[in-house]
Motif scaffolding. Structure first.
Motif, short mmCIF file in Angstrom:
data_model
loop_
_atom_site.label_atom_id
_atom_site.label_comp_id
_atom_site.label_asym_id
_atom_site.label_seq_id
_atom_site.Cartn_x
_atom_site.Cartn_y
_atom_site.Cartn_z
N TYR A 2 0.83 -1.19 0.00
CA TYR A 2 0.00 0.00 0.00
C TYR A 2 0.87 1.24 0.00
N PHE A 3 0.40 2.25 -0.74
CA PHE A 3 1.09 3.53 -0.83
C PHE A 3 0.14 4.63 -0.37
N LEU A 4 0.55 5.38 0.64
CA LEU A 4 -0.20 6.53 1.12
C LEU A 4 0.41 7.79 0.53
N THR A 5 -0.39 8.56 -0.21
CA THR A 5 0.09 9.78 -0.85
C THR A 5 -0.49 10.99 -0.13
N ILE A 6 0.39 11.90 0.26
CA ILE A 6 -0.02 13.11 0.98
C ILE A 6 0.44 14.33 0.18
N PRO A 7 -0.41 14.88 -0.69
CA PRO A 7 -0.06 16.13 -1.39
C PRO A 7 -0.20 17.29 -0.41
N PHE A 8 0.72 18.23 -0.47
CA PHE A 8 0.67 19.32 0.50
C PHE A 8 1.27 20.60 -0.06
N THR A 9 0.83 21.70 0.48
CA THR A 9 1.42 23.01 0.25
C THR A 9 2.28 23.35 1.45
N TYR A 10 3.46 23.88 1.22
CA TYR A 10 4.36 24.21 2.34
C TYR A 10 4.78 25.67 2.24
N SER A 11 5.14 26.23 3.37
CA SER A 11 5.62 27.62 3.41
C SER A 11 6.72 27.73 4.45
N ALA A 12 7.60 28.71 4.25
CA ALA A 12 8.69 29.02 5.18
C ALA A 12 9.56 27.80 5.48
N SER A 13 9.82 26.97 4.46
CA SER A 13 10.69 25.81 4.64
C SER A 13 12.15 26.21 4.48
N ASN A 14 12.98 25.64 5.32
CA ASN A 14 14.41 25.95 5.28
C ASN A 14 15.05 25.32 4.04
N ILE A 15 15.73 26.12 3.24
CA ILE A 15 16.39 25.59 2.05
C ILE A 15 17.91 25.74 2.14
N ARG A 16 18.42 25.96 3.34
CA ARG A 16 19.87 25.99 3.54
C ARG A 16 20.19 25.11 4.75
N PRO A 17 20.29 23.80 4.56
CA PRO A 17 20.50 22.91 5.70
C PRO A 17 21.90 23.00 6.29
N ASN A 18 22.86 23.50 5.52
CA ASN A 18 24.23 23.65 6.04
C ASN A 18 24.96 24.68 5.20
N ASP A 19 26.21 24.89 5.51
CA ASP A 19 26.99 25.92 4.81
C ASP A 19 27.46 25.48 3.43
N MET A 20 27.27 24.21 3.08
CA MET A 20 27.75 23.70 1.80
C MET A 20 26.76 23.93 0.67
N ILE A 21 25.47 23.83 0.94
CA ILE A 21 24.48 23.86 -0.13
C ILE A 21 23.32 24.76 0.23
N ALA A 22 22.64 25.23 -0.79
CA ALA A 22 21.39 25.96 -0.64
C ALA A 22 20.50 25.56 -1.80
N GLY A 23 19.29 25.19 -1.51
CA GLY A 23 18.38 24.76 -2.56
C GLY A 23 17.12 24.18 -1.97
N MET A 24 16.67 23.06 -2.48
CA MET A 24 15.44 22.46 -2.00
C MET A 24 15.61 21.97 -0.57
N PRO A 25 14.51 21.80 0.19
CA PRO A 25 14.63 21.13 1.49
C PRO A 25 15.27 19.76 1.32
N SER A 26 16.08 19.38 2.29
CA SER A 26 16.90 18.17 2.16
C SER A 26 16.07 16.90 2.34
N MET A 27 16.66 15.77 1.93
CA MET A 27 16.00 14.48 2.12
C MET A 27 15.97 14.09 3.59
N THR A 28 16.85 14.66 4.40
CA THR A 28 16.76 14.46 5.84
C THR A 28 15.44 14.98 6.37
#
Length: 375
Positions: A2-28
């Motif tokens: 079974y696959f549960l799919t949760i479509p969502f709208t997000y706001s104010a998400s951090n896109i700089r998880p560390n000093d090395m990269i900036a971009g999409m929210p991380s897989m962590t």
């Protein structure tokens, strides 16, 4: 399954998880969201045997918030600042979908869970609960989306077939949608073959990816026929015709989808490669229907490659409730959904390769998200 799919709208998400990269929210952050979902369903909804076995993330759109919030300066301690006064904490907003491959060991709980998705009122109630509990890279989450053109709203749903999930997502977002796929094994192999460390190899691969996409942008504009059809009615293209057009970019014999512009003679340093502010879903998906270049004139296709934080190391023993960690950096690939669907329809890859699982290696004090097929 079974696959549960949760479509969502997000706001104010951090896109700089560390000093090395900036971009999409991380897989962590995505792994944390899947873990939090399991906690809520077990502890608050009574599905005590609900287990998240694997997860994946699909972006529909992402936009950086206007302005760059900065951490306020802190008072110095003994003449020394405790934290840099202007540390960048970039934020973004958009729409995405979390898909969780799950199991419910108790048959009665499974029946109750599936029955809940047969009643719209109960689905809305569950969405309300999860909207108050889930976070995406620290940002707010609102369950449900309106679809690409506002006429195909998406709510939470359960399917037994991964291909059926992709079909529903592609119906709601016919020209958008990027699945984030693990590339850590490919990165390790490339580093071994090149005799380099993984960081240098990652920079090489990202650079090659960007050059290929720039070549595609400069030499192969979109075909007039497909552009004209979509200009009249973007939703009229059939799944078969889109798959035919999109099959080529994912073969290992040519340049990839359109994305980041570069100069005719690029001169990118390492900081440029790891600063992915130009992660533009409209541009990445816009190249899906263009024709191939001369495959003999280019390097093997590597795909749309992006650096991402996929986990963390504990760097010293905990002090009470405090844990000291550093990010684990790896490589991910952004794939258009019709290409992912072709993996299934043409048996190019198993569905497990599209998913991630969370792994803990106590001998190395390592927590990370890895390919679900890597068992």
């Amino acid at each position: 399954m079974y696959f549960l799919t949760i479509p969502f709208t997000y706001s104010a998400s951090n896109i700089r998880p560390n000093d090395m990269i900036a971009g999409m929210p991380s897989m962590t952050a995505t792994a944390g969201m899947a873990h939090n979902l399991q906690r809520v369903l077990q502890a608050e909804q009574g599905y005590t045997t609900f287990t998240s076995l694997a997860f994946t993330l699909i972006y529909f759109n992402i936009d950086r918030d206007v302005g760059t919030p900065r951490r306020p300066p802190q008072e110095p301690t003994k003449g020394t600042m405790r934290m840099p006064g202007l540390m960048d904490i970039r934020r973004a907003h958009g729409q995405a979908a979390l898909v969780v491959y799950f199991d419910l060991a108790d048959g009665d709980e499974l029946d109750a869970f599936l029955n809940q998705f047969g009643e719209s009122a109960r689905v809305q109630a569950l969405q309300h609960v999860l909207g108050g509990e889930l976070r995406f890279a620290g940002g707010e989450v609102f369950i449900g989306t309106q679809g690409e053109f506002g006429n195909k709203p998406l709510t939470m749903f359960v399917e037994q077939d991964w291909g059926s999930v992709l079909t529903q997502l592609m119906t709601a977002y016919p020209t958008q949608g990027l699945l984030i796929q693990d590339m850590s094994q490919e990165l390790a192999r490339a580093a071994q073959d090149a005799g380099k460390n993984t960081l240098a190899t990652m920079a090489d691969l990202i650079y090659q990816s960007r050059l290929q996409r720039q070549a595609r942008r400069q030499q192969s504009p979109r075909t007039e026929s497909s552009a004209a059809v979509e200009a009249i009615n973007p939703a009229v293209a059939t799944l078969e015709s889109r798959e035919t057009l999109i099959e080529q970019p994912d073969e290992a014999v040519g340049p990839s989808e359109v994305a980041t512009p570069l100069s005719s003679e690029p001169d990118c340093d390492a900081d440029d490669l790891f600063d992915y502010d130009d992660f533009d879903l409209d541009e990445l998906t816009d190249g899906a229907s263009v024709e191939h270049l001369d495959v003999e004139a280019v390097q093997p296709y590597v795909g749309v490659l992006i650096p991402s934080a996929i986990g963390f190391h504990e760097v010293c023993p905990p002090r009470g409730d405090q844990h000291f960690v550093e990010s684990v950096l790896s490589l991910v690939r952004a794939r258009i959904l019709p290409s992912v669907k072709l993996d299934l329809s043409q048996s190019r890859a198993a569905w497990q390769t599209h998913f991630w699982r969370w792994e803990y290696l106590p001998a190395h004090n390592l927590y990370r998200a890895v390919n679900f097929a890597q068992l």
